[in-house]
Write a protein that holds these residues in place. Structure first.
Motif, PDB file in Angstrom:
ATOM      1  N   GLY A 184       4.347  47.942  48.708  1.00 26.87           N
ATOM      2  CA  GLY A 184       4.400  48.347  47.306  1.00 26.87           C
ATOM      3  C   GLY A 184       4.880  47.249  46.384  1.00 26.87           C
ATOM      4  N   SER A 185       6.191  47.156  46.180  1.00 26.15           N
ATOM      5  CA  SER A 185       6.769  46.175  45.261  1.00 26.15           C
ATOM      6  C   SER A 185       7.804  45.338  45.983  1.00 26.15           C
ATOM      7  CB  SER A 185       7.450  46.887  44.092  1.00 26.15           C
ATOM      8  OG  SER A 185       6.541  47.690  43.398  1.00 26.15           O
ATOM      9  N   TRP A 186       7.805  44.046  45.684  1.00 31.83           N
ATOM     10  CA  TRP A 186       8.798  43.161  46.271  1.00 31.83           C
ATOM     11  C   TRP A 186       8.955  41.922  45.403  1.00 31.83           C
ATOM     12  CZ3 TRP A 186       4.133  44.094  48.869  1.00 31.83           C
ATOM     13  CH2 TRP A 186       3.219  43.053  48.856  1.00 31.83           C
ATOM     14  N   THR A 187      10.077  41.233  45.591  1.00 29.34           N
ATOM     15  CA  THR A 187      10.332  39.963  44.922  1.00 29.34           C
ATOM     16  C   THR A 187      10.676  38.929  45.989  1.00 29.34           C
ATOM     17  OG1 THR A 187      11.170  41.047  42.942  1.00 29.34           O
ATOM     18  CG2 THR A 187      11.782  38.753  43.240  1.00 29.34           C
ATOM     19  N   VAL A 188      10.002  37.777  45.925  1.00 30.40           N
ATOM     20  CA  VAL A 188      10.255  36.677  46.854  1.00 30.40           C
ATOM     21  C   VAL A 188      10.841  35.523  46.053  1.00 30.40           C
ATOM     22  CG1 VAL A 188       9.186  34.993  48.394  1.00 30.40           C
ATOM     23  CG2 VAL A 188       8.392  37.362  48.407  1.00 30.40           C
ATOM     24  N   ARG A 189      11.983  35.003  46.519  1.00 31.92           N
ATOM     25  CA  ARG A 189      12.639  33.873  45.874  1.00 31.92           C
ATOM     26  C   ARG A 189      12.793  32.743  46.877  1.00 31.92           C
ATOM     27  NH1 ARG A 189      15.287  38.282  44.816  1.00 31.92           N
ATOM     28  NH2 ARG A 189      17.070  37.809  46.127  1.00 31.92           N
ATOM     29  N   SER A 190      12.351  31.557  46.469  1.00 34.85           N
ATOM     30  CA  SER A 190      12.565  30.360  47.282  1.00 34.85           C
ATOM     31  C   SER A 190      13.312  29.357  46.424  1.00 34.85           C
ATOM     32  CB  SER A 190      11.235  29.800  47.792  1.00 34.85           C
ATOM     33  OG  SER A 190      10.429  29.398  46.713  1.00 34.85           O
ATOM     34  N   HIS A 191      13.440  28.143  46.886  1.00 34.04           N
ATOM     35  CA  HIS A 191      14.255  27.146  46.191  1.00 34.04           C
ATOM     36  C   HIS A 191      13.872  26.957  44.728  1.00 34.04           C
ATOM     37  CE1 HIS A 191      16.396  26.089  49.762  1.00 34.04           C
ATOM     38  NE2 HIS A 191      15.261  25.947  50.412  1.00 34.04           N
ATOM     39  N   ASN A 192      12.589  26.924  44.425  1.00 32.19           N
ATOM     40  CA  ASN A 192      12.203  26.608  43.048  1.00 32.19           C
ATOM     41  C   ASN A 192      11.198  27.583  42.445  1.00 32.19           C
ATOM     42  OD1 ASN A 192      10.075  25.909  44.620  1.00 32.19           O
ATOM     43  ND2 ASN A 192       9.867  23.819  43.877  1.00 32.19           N
ATOM     44  N   GLU A 193      11.014  28.769  43.051  1.00 31.27           N
ATOM     45  CA  GLU A 193      10.069  29.709  42.469  1.00 31.27           C
ATOM     46  C   GLU A 193      10.438  31.142  42.815  1.00 31.27           C
ATOM     47  OE1 GLU A 193       6.160  30.145  44.835  1.00 31.27           O
ATOM     48  OE2 GLU A 193       6.795  28.075  45.172  1.00 31.27           O
ATOM     49  N   THR A 194       9.998  32.061  41.961  1.00 31.94           N
ATOM     50  CA  THR A 194      10.170  33.497  42.185  1.00 31.94           C
ATOM     51  C   THR A 194       8.827  34.165  41.964  1.00 31.94           C
ATOM     52  OG1 THR A 194      12.465  33.450  41.416  1.00 31.94           O
ATOM     53  CG2 THR A 194      11.364  35.583  41.394  1.00 31.94           C
ATOM     54  N   THR A 195       8.452  35.032  42.892  1.00 28.90           N
ATOM     55  CA  THR A 195       7.210  35.775  42.786  1.00 28.90           C
ATOM     56  C   THR A 195       7.523  37.250  42.928  1.00 28.90           C
ATOM     57  OG1 THR A 195       5.998  33.972  43.803  1.00 28.90           O
ATOM     58  CG2 THR A 195       4.911  36.113  43.764  1.00 28.90           C
ATOM     59  N   THR A 196       7.058  38.064  41.985  1.00 26.00           N
ATOM     60  CA  THR A 196       7.274  39.505  42.031  1.00 26.00           C
ATOM     61  C   THR A 196       5.940  40.214  42.093  1.00 26.00           C
ATOM     62  OG1 THR A 196       9.325  39.312  40.767  1.00 26.00           O
ATOM     63  CG2 THR A 196       8.303  41.482  40.840  1.00 26.00           C
ATOM     64  N   VAL A 197       5.838  41.186  43.007  1.00 28.15           N
ATOM     65  CA  VAL A 197       4.659  42.043  43.105  1.00 28.15           C
ATOM     66  C   VAL A 197       5.136  43.452  42.799  1.00 28.15           C
ATOM     67  CG1 VAL A 197       2.911  42.998  44.642  1.00 28.15           C
ATOM     68  CG2 VAL A 197       3.532  40.580  44.800  1.00 28.15           C
ATOM     69  N   ARG A 198       4.550  44.078  41.803  1.00 29.01           N
ATOM     70  CA  ARG A 198       4.923  45.463  41.444  1.00 29.01           C
ATOM     71  C   ARG A 198       3.660  46.294  41.332  1.00 29.01           C
ATOM     72  NH1 ARG A 198       8.989  43.298  37.390  1.00 29.01           N
ATOM     73  NH2 ARG A 198      10.870  43.318  38.627  1.00 29.01           N
ATOM     74  N   LEU A 199       3.689  47.436  41.964  1.00 27.19           N
ATOM     75  CA  LEU A 199       2.556  48.366  41.896  1.00 27.19           C
ATOM     76  C   LEU A 199       3.009  49.720  41.438  1.00 27.19           C
ATOM     77  CD1 LEU A 199       0.801  47.347  45.175  1.00 27.19           C
ATOM     78  CD2 LEU A 199       0.260  46.624  42.883  1.00 27.19           C
TER      79      LEU A 199
END
Length: 72
Positions: A57-72
């Motif tokens: 469904g929805s999640w947020t991934v954070r690494s050293h220099n980026e953030t990606t969010t998937v929301r449904l």
């Protein structure tokens, strides 16, 4: 995502009934995919539990220099 990249992932756990954050790693078995009923899924290696997990469904991934969010 790049092979062997480590990250933090936050998503709602239906099992635990709360948001959880885990340390993850992208491996050759990791993937983004869609379930048979159309739900967005991300399978990754959980470094905390030492096994594969799937966020739905929805999640947020954070690494050293980026953030990606998937929301449904």
């Amino acid at each position: 995502m790049e092979l062997n990249k480590t990250f933090k992932i936050t998503y709602y756990s239906n099992k635990d009934k709360k948001n959880i954050t885990r340390q993850g790693k992208w491996t050759d078995k990791s993937r983004y995919w869609t379930s048979n009923v159309g739900a967005a899924l991300m399978t990754y290696f959980d470094l905390d539990a030492k096994g594969y997990r799937t966020a739905k469904g929805s999640w947020t991934v954070r690494s050293h220099n980026e953030t990606t969010t998937v929301r449904l």
